[in-house]
Scaffold this motif. Structure first.
Motif, PDB file in Angstrom:
ATOM      1  N   PRO A   1       0.812  -1.227   0.000  1.00  0.00           N
ATOM      2  CA  PRO A   1       0.000   0.000   0.000  1.00  0.00           C
ATOM      3  C   PRO A   1       0.841   1.270   0.000  1.00  0.00           C
ATOM      4  O   PRO A   1       0.437   2.267  -0.593  1.00  0.00           O
ATOM      5  N   ALA A   2       2.019   1.210   0.622  1.00  0.00           N
ATOM      6  CA  ALA A   2       2.877   2.397   0.647  1.00  0.00           C
ATOM      7  C   ALA A   2       3.292   2.793  -0.769  1.00  0.00           C
ATOM      8  O   ALA A   2       3.325   3.984  -1.097  1.00  0.00           O
ATOM      9  N   VAL A   3       3.578   1.776  -1.600  1.00  0.00           N
ATOM     10  CA  VAL A   3       3.967   2.059  -2.990  1.00  0.00           C
ATOM     11  C   VAL A   3       2.796   2.663  -3.749  1.00  0.00           C
ATOM     12  O   VAL A   3       2.937   3.652  -4.477  1.00  0.00           O
ATOM     13  N   ILE A   4       1.607   2.061  -3.560  1.00  0.00           N
ATOM     14  CA  ILE A   4       0.416   2.565  -4.251  1.00  0.00           C
ATOM     15  C   ILE A   4       0.155   4.012  -3.842  1.00  0.00           C
ATOM     16  O   ILE A   4      -0.187   4.860  -4.671  1.00  0.00           O
ATOM     17  N   GLU A   5       0.350   4.277  -2.562  1.00  0.00           N
ATOM     18  CA  GLU A   5       0.101   5.632  -2.063  1.00  0.00           C
ATOM     19  C   GLU A   5       1.032   6.625  -2.744  1.00  0.00           C
ATOM     20  O   GLU A   5       0.596   7.685  -3.212  1.00  0.00           O
ATOM     21  N   GLN A   6       2.309   6.256  -2.829  1.00  0.00           N
ATOM     22  CA  GLN A   6       3.260   7.151  -3.496  1.00  0.00           C
ATOM     23  C   GLN A   6       2.910   7.299  -4.973  1.00  0.00           C
ATOM     24  O   GLN A   6       3.072   8.375  -5.556  1.00  0.00           O
TER      25      GLN A   6
ATOM     26  N   GLN B   1      -8.791  -9.464  -0.822  1.00  0.00           N
ATOM     27  CA  GLN B   1      -7.534  -8.704  -0.821  1.00  0.00           C
ATOM     28  C   GLN B   1      -7.748  -7.312  -1.410  1.00  0.00           C
ATOM     29  O   GLN B   1      -7.213  -6.327  -0.903  1.00  0.00           O
ATOM     30  N   TYR B   2      -8.559  -7.245  -2.478  1.00  0.00           N
ATOM     31  CA  TYR B   2      -8.845  -5.947  -3.095  1.00  0.00           C
ATOM     32  C   TYR B   2      -9.561  -5.048  -2.091  1.00  0.00           C
ATOM     33  O   TYR B   2      -9.217  -3.869  -1.939  1.00  0.00           O
TER      34      TYR B   2
ATOM     35  N   LEU C   1      -8.380  -1.474  -0.591  1.00  0.00           N
ATOM     36  CA  LEU C   1      -9.220  -0.271  -0.643  1.00  0.00           C
ATOM     37  C   LEU C   1      -9.383   0.324   0.750  1.00  0.00           C
ATOM     38  O   LEU C   1      -9.343   1.545   0.931  1.00  0.00           O
ATOM     39  N   GLU C   2      -9.552  -0.564   1.746  1.00  0.00           N
ATOM     40  CA  GLU C   2      -9.702  -0.105   3.128  1.00  0.00           C
ATOM     41  C   GLU C   2      -8.437   0.616   3.581  1.00  0.00           C
ATOM     42  O   GLU C   2      -8.486   1.684   4.190  1.00  0.00           O
ATOM     43  N   GLU C   3      -7.297   0.038   3.224  1.00  0.00           N
ATOM     44  CA  GLU C   3      -6.003   0.599   3.621  1.00  0.00           C
ATOM     45  C   GLU C   3      -5.766   1.957   2.953  1.00  0.00           C
ATOM     46  O   GLU C   3      -5.194   2.855   3.559  1.00  0.00           O
ATOM     47  N   LEU C   4      -6.227   2.082   1.698  1.00  0.00           N
ATOM     48  CA  LEU C   4      -5.955   3.312   0.931  1.00  0.00           C
ATOM     49  C   LEU C   4      -7.145   4.276   0.934  1.00  0.00           C
ATOM     50  O   LEU C   4      -7.197   5.210   0.147  1.00  0.00           O
ATOM     51  N   LYS C   5      -8.100   4.012   1.864  1.00  0.00           N
ATOM     52  CA  LYS C   5      -9.335   4.805   1.875  1.00  0.00           C
ATOM     53  C   LYS C   5      -9.058   6.289   2.064  1.00  0.00           C
ATOM     54  O   LYS C   5      -9.613   7.134   1.342  1.00  0.00           O
ATOM     55  N   ASP C   6      -8.152   6.591   2.999  1.00  0.00           N
ATOM     56  CA  ASP C   6      -7.921   7.993   3.355  1.00  0.00           C
ATOM     57  C   ASP C   6      -7.365   8.791   2.180  1.00  0.00           C
ATOM     58  O   ASP C   6      -7.871   9.862   1.856  1.00  0.00           O
ATOM     59  N   ILE C   7      -6.335   8.219   1.560  1.00  0.00           N
ATOM     60  CA  ILE C   7      -5.700   8.979   0.471  1.00  0.00           C
ATOM     61  C   ILE C   7      -6.637   9.090  -0.721  1.00  0.00           C
ATOM     62  O   ILE C   7      -6.675  10.101  -1.416  1.00  0.00           O
ATOM     63  N   ARG C   8      -7.486   8.054  -0.891  1.00  0.00           N
ATOM     64  CA  ARG C   8      -8.434   8.092  -2.008  1.00  0.00           C
ATOM     65  C   ARG C   8      -9.446   9.215  -1.795  1.00  0.00           C
ATOM     66  O   ARG C   8      -9.808   9.940  -2.718  1.00  0.00           O
TER      67      ARG C   8
END
Lengths: 151, 136
Positions: free
Chosen positions: B74-79, B109-110, B114-121
């Motif tokens: 998720p860190a990579v996706i966020e960047q 897993q998807y 999505l839950e992990e990246l909810k904030d940045i999204r």
């Protein structure tokens, strides 16, 4: 002088011509882009891309759904190199075309056969074929897979 | 006496020959190189996404990041999403989530990603492709 420049800035911010943040593009302008994108002229496409690019500089939550869809379609939509190999319905067309072709071939073959004139050749009767077998047997023909001429 | 001198000279010759061959050891370790760990991969792509100067580079990095036999952290996706924001390209951000959907093994897993990246999204205002085209 400072006041003058402030006035100028204020004037510029109110003018409609030199607005830095572009307004939302209208739905009529970018809606249903999937249907007409490829028929647009090159110049119109470039204009649209530039307008959307200018809009994307803003926070993305301010984009309208139509703008988002249009931007996504232009970048990753199914046109140009991303066009699918078969459009919907084309697979069925290919299948039924092939089946139709095969049936037409069979019909043509049967039709031509039915038009064949006269009696069969002499070698097609049973006696002739059995005589052929006798002859081949006397010559020890093909002991491996057989030599029978009877049809 | 002759025999003993011969033996002594042979012994004297044998010793340096042994020490000469001691120098040869396996030096051709062609297959001996470092394998990148998942953490190193994550750190490398985080750094690359932070330094990406333009849209081409962001898309190239995304292609590379998703080409490995692993799902990027998720860190990579966020960047990557932040890089998309920096080069002002909304469709690539949507596409990143689409790629993630195809890359993960199952729907759970998807959903976890999505839950992990909810904030940045939410912060960047990125919709998913499913939300843009609900019928497809």
């Amino acid at each position: 002088m400072f006041r003058q420049s402030i006035q100028r800035v204020a004037l510029r911010s109110q003018s409609t011509v030199t607005q830095t943040a572009p307004r939302a593009l209208s739905n009529a302008h970018i809606g249903k882009l999937e249907a007409r994108w490829e028929s647009l002229s090159k110049q119109d496409q470039t204009t649209l891309i530039d307008e959307l690019k200018a809009r994307q500089v803003l926070p993305w939550s301010e984009l309208t759904p139509a703008e988002k869809k249009a931007a996504y379609y232009i970048s990753f939509g199914e046109w140009g190199p991303r066009q699918p190999l078969y459009l919907p319905g084309e697979r069925a067309k290919v299948f039924w075309g092939t089946v139709g072709g095969c049936l037409a071939g069979i019909a043509l073959f049967a039709g031509i056969r039915s038009l064949a004139p006269g009696p069969e050749p002499v070698s097609m009767n049973r006696e002739w074929q059995e005589a052929s077998d006798e002859y081949l047997k006397s010559k020890n023909a093909n002991p491996f897979t057989g030599y029978s001429q009877v049809q | 006496m002759l025999a003993s001198t011969l033996r002594a000279s042979l012994r004297a010759r044998a010793i340096p020959s042994v020490s000469r061959f001691a120098g040869f050891r396996a030096v051709r370790n062609y297959s001996d190189h470092h394998l990148e760990t998942f953490e190193e991969f994550t750190a490398r792509f985080e750094k690359d996404f932070q330094e990406a100067p333009d849209l081409f580079e962001v898309q190239r990095l995304l292609n590379n990041a998703f080409a490995y036999d692993l799902v990027p952290a998720p860190a990579v996706i966020e960047q990557a999403l932040l890089a998309c924001r920096r080069v002002n390209d909304y469709p690539t951000a949507v596409r990143t989530f689409e790629a993630l959907k195809y890359k993960v093994e199952n729907k759970e897993q998807y959903a976890a990603y999505l839950e992990e990246l909810k904030d940045i999204r939410k912060e960047l205002g990125i919709d998913l492709k499913e939300e843009l085209y609900p019928e497809a």
